[in-house]
Design an enzyme around this catalytic site. Structure first.
Site: not given
Ligand code: RUB
Length: 308
Positions: A17-19, A127, A129, A198, A208-209, A234
């Site tokens: 998970r995470g964008a 969240c 990130s 996201d 975002n979350k 993104k």
């Molecule tokens: C994760 C979330 C993160 C973004 C950015 O949501 O909202 O803040 O994806 O993350 P989920 P990154 O847990 O539902 O995927 O900076 O790691 O891309």
């Protein structure tokens, strides 16, 4: 199970998970499709197309996922005149380079974000990130004495991942429930809020979350810097055409055990939209900018635009 099917399952179940992470995982999954048997370039390109379609359906909100997949499909189209082995080689090297660019973008944002942090700062994040975690670790590596406040980020508790990662790294970390943000911003004297993204829209609004927009409102009311750290992968090309971002609605069972409140409708949106006017600053691999400059980055750096 193929690597692509496994990646699809892992993204769907949020094991991955995470964008940024889901974009890179999808690129690697498509790379693995290049190893599959195919009678010619066309057949292999078709496999990429089907695999890409499946990956894109795994989660709806983070645009980094379709952006990554569409880039590979664009390359496949561009290289369709190549013989099969040449096609495989060319595609592999382009995907490798693209992943390298994403990793470099993360490093650059880490360095820029750390420059914005002063020793003694109390920072708050929501969240989990990787981009924000990279910034905090870099600031800590530079010898800056920082403290970080993490929200739980219900219902999936990704804030606990952040809290563990930062505290294991030696950064003093405090965990709070999501609804304590306003009080704790005052009590713990939070200096800056950093969140990831996201999806970033052409007008600078950020998805975002769930809960991010409330935190931005609290920060605005208390005059605390609210900073979004995001790689340009993104940025949403669809937003240039006015398309709305689909906000993922997840299983109510993540919020409350099924059947516990029989007559109550339980809703579980996973993301929200933070208005650009509530964001003080955006950090991308192209530097620091106001969120409203997203449109210019899309045009000048990513080469997107509507042909008139
Ligand atoms: C994760 C979330 C993160 C973004 C950015 O949501 O909202 O803040 O994806 O993350 P989920 P990154 O847990 O539902 O995927 O900076 O790691 O891309």
């Amino acid at each position: 199970m193929s690597k692509l099917d496994k990646t699809y399952r892992d993204i769907k179940t949020m094991r991955v998970r995470g964008a940024l992470t889901i974009a890179i995982a999808s690129l690697k999954a498509l790379d693995s499709v290049l190893d599959e048997k195919a009678k010619d370039t066309r057949a292999l390109a078709r496999k990429l197309e089907l695999g890409g379609k499946k990956l894109k359906s795994s989660r709806p909100t983070a645009v980094s996922l379709p952006n990554a997949v569409n880039y590979v499909l664009y390359l496949a189209k561009k290289n369709q005149g190549l013989a099969l082995e040449e096609f495989r080689e060319e595609m592999r090297s382009c995907i490798k380079r693209f992943i390298g660019e994403q990793e470099k973008a993360l490093d650059t944002i880490g360095a820029i974000g750390a420059n914005l942090i002063e020793s003694g700062d109390v920072l708050l994040t929501h969240c989990n990130s990787d981009t924000v975690v990279t910034i905090f670790k870099k600031a800590h590596d530079e010898g800056k004495k920082i403290k970080v406040v993490c929200t739980e980020s219900r219902p999936r508790y990704q804030g606990l991942i952040t809290a563990k990662e930062l505290s294991d790294y030696g950064i003093p970390t405090t965990l709070i429930v999501d609804s304590a943000v306003h009080l704790m911003m005052k009590k713990l004297k939070v200096d800056k809020v950093f969140v990831g993204a996201d999806t970033v829209c052409a007008d600078g609004d950020v998805i975002n979350k769930i809960g991010t927009s409330q935190i931005a409102l609290c920060a605005k009311e208390l005059d605390i810097d609210f900073i979004v750290a995001t790689e340009s992968i993104k940025f949403s090309p669809q937003s240039l055409m006015g398309s709305m971002v689909k906000i993922e609605e997840r299983d109510p069972a993540e919020v409350i055990r099924k059947g516990r409140l029989r007559k109550v409708k339980v809703m579980n949106p996973a993301f929200d939209v933070t208005d650009a006017s509530h964001i003080g600053m955006m950090i991308t691999e192209y530097g620091v900018m106001p969120p409203q400059a997203a449109y210019r980055i899309m045009q000048e750096k990513l080469g997107w635009g509507i042909k008139t």
